[in-house]
Scaffold this motif. Sequence first.
Motif, PDB file in Angstrom:
ATOM      1  N   VAL A 194       0.887  -1.213   0.186  1.00  0.00           N
ATOM      2  CA  VAL A 194      -0.036  -0.040   0.014  1.00  0.00           C
ATOM      3  C   VAL A 194       0.909   1.196   0.007  1.00  0.00           C
ATOM      4  CG1 VAL A 194      -1.764   1.311   1.217  1.00  0.00           C
ATOM      5  CG2 VAL A 194      -2.047  -1.088   1.250  1.00  0.00           C
ATOM      6  N   LEU A 245       2.017   1.738  -3.478  1.00  0.00           N
ATOM      7  CA  LEU A 245       1.042   1.981  -4.470  1.00  0.00           C
ATOM      8  C   LEU A 245       0.886   3.463  -4.036  1.00  0.00           C
ATOM      9  CD1 LEU A 245      -1.442  -0.558  -4.325  1.00  0.00           C
ATOM     10  CD2 LEU A 245      -0.224   0.105  -6.127  1.00  0.00           C
ATOM     11  N   TYR A 246       0.815   4.160  -3.238  1.00  0.00           N
ATOM     12  CA  TYR A 246       0.374   5.419  -2.695  1.00  0.00           C
ATOM     13  C   TYR A 246       1.601   6.244  -3.219  1.00  0.00           C
ATOM     14  CZ  TYR A 246      -0.965   9.626  -0.415  1.00  0.00           C
ATOM     15  OH  TYR A 246      -1.485  10.743   0.029  1.00  0.00           O
ATOM     16  N   GLY A 277       2.591   5.203  -7.066  1.00  0.00           N
ATOM     17  CA  GLY A 277       1.457   5.285  -7.837  1.00  0.00           C
ATOM     18  C   GLY A 277       0.603   6.714  -7.867  1.00  0.00           C
ATOM     19  N   PHE A 278       0.314   6.926  -6.820  1.00  0.00           N
ATOM     20  CA  PHE A 278      -0.553   8.343  -6.903  1.00  0.00           C
ATOM     21  C   PHE A 278       0.349   9.433  -6.639  1.00  0.00           C
ATOM     22  CE2 PHE A 278      -2.396  11.497  -4.050  1.00  0.00           C
ATOM     23  CZ  PHE A 278      -3.674  11.920  -4.840  1.00  0.00           C
ATOM     24  N   LEU A 337      -2.876   8.454 -13.103  1.00  0.00           N
ATOM     25  CA  LEU A 337      -3.378   7.516 -12.202  1.00  0.00           C
ATOM     26  C   LEU A 337      -3.524   6.213 -13.073  1.00  0.00           C
ATOM     27  CD1 LEU A 337      -5.978   9.831 -10.799  1.00  0.00           C
ATOM     28  CD2 LEU A 337      -3.792   9.294  -9.696  1.00  0.00           C
ATOM     29  N   HIS A 338      -4.120   5.216 -12.338  1.00  0.00           N
ATOM     30  CA  HIS A 338      -4.156   3.667 -12.743  1.00  0.00           C
ATOM     31  C   HIS A 338      -5.877   3.427 -12.553  1.00  0.00           C
ATOM     32  CE1 HIS A 338      -0.507   4.825 -10.903  1.00  0.00           C
ATOM     33  NE2 HIS A 338       0.318   4.026 -11.793  1.00  0.00           N
ATOM     34  N   VAL A 389      -7.079   1.045  -9.745  1.00  0.00           N
ATOM     35  CA  VAL A 389      -7.452   1.575  -8.648  1.00  0.00           C
ATOM     36  C   VAL A 389      -8.632   2.675  -8.684  1.00  0.00           C
ATOM     37  CG1 VAL A 389      -6.518   3.107  -6.670  1.00  0.00           C
ATOM     38  CG2 VAL A 389      -5.119   1.385  -7.902  1.00  0.00           C
ATOM     39  N   TYR A 401      -5.943   4.893  -3.231  1.00  0.00           N
ATOM     40  CA  TYR A 401      -4.616   4.246  -3.119  1.00  0.00           C
ATOM     41  C   TYR A 401      -4.367   3.956  -1.416  1.00  0.00           C
ATOM     42  CZ  TYR A 401      -3.628   5.537  -7.840  1.00  0.00           C
ATOM     43  OH  TYR A 401      -3.927   5.708  -9.394  1.00  0.00           O
ATOM     44  N   SER A 402      -4.689   4.573  -0.836  1.00  0.00           N
ATOM     45  CA  SER A 402      -4.145   4.333   0.921  1.00  0.00           C
ATOM     46  C   SER A 402      -4.946   5.188   1.748  1.00  0.00           C
ATOM     47  CB  SER A 402      -2.659   4.439   1.076  1.00  0.00           C
ATOM     48  OG  SER A 402      -2.472   4.575   2.558  1.00  0.00           O
TER      49      SER A 402
END
Length: 286
Positions: free
Chosen positions: A7, A10-11, A14-15, A34-35, A38, A84-85
């Motif tokens: 996580v 990802l945050y 990813g974010f 972004l993705h 998610v 994301y988190s």
Amino acid sequence: MHNEEIVHHLYHAGFQTGNYADTILHVHQNTYRLHAIVLSKSPLLAHLMSTSPQSGAQRVIYVQLEHEPEVTQEGFAIALGYLYSSVSLSLIRPDNARGVLAAGCLLGGMDELCGYAYDACRQSINVETINEWLEFIDTIPSSPDGSLTPELSLTSVFGHFAQRLRDDVFHFLVVTLPNALEINSSESDPSQGHTQASRDTLLRVFSLVPFDMFKSAVESRAFEIGSDQTRFKFAKDVIEMRKKGIARGHGAEETVVLAFGGGHPGGSAVHVTRKIRKRPLWKVNS
């Protein structure tokens, strides 16, 4: 521990960084990399992704917020990050909570985020912020019995939270504020400085309250500021202040009466009314 690391990755990757993004999201003046997997946690974003034409390797979606003024840039960013988190929960503050709540309600599927933001909103209602909250609830359409009407408004994005916030403001006016000002425990001597200052504060706040809530508050038995005579005098003084402010130019006249022998069951002997002033008729001589 492994799940937390995933996580966290990802945050941040990813974010915050936008690595390996497959979806470009445009909102306000901001662009997010972004993705899709998610974003699909949000019903609104999932709908936009499934209905927006895709050209090239990356999907492009636009979130239109021209008619959602309560959704702030900061609030939307926090809600996006929450996909994301849950670390985004730590970013909620009293001054941004309403924007976060609006964004969470708009995106959907964020019960925990909305719960945190709502609690922060409720706890932020105080003497310093009450004017802002009164302006907010004045935009919430309601029926005569106090319940929300189904018509759309600038606050409709909040869903059932709109009524809860309205109830919280009402409770603050009727119970919390008089208790904090210490003017409801007994018939205090108005010549005492602190008592007069407390009453002046209550007068100032109530002079800004929308009429329907003002009427309900003054007539509520939970509004304990002394005897019916004290409540009656308070309501008269508030109405005089309202004539110079919130009630001015509305074409309506607010009055208060004291019903001798007690009021209706569960209410007080003090009743506030408002009637529309009749427009003068002019006779035209032929």
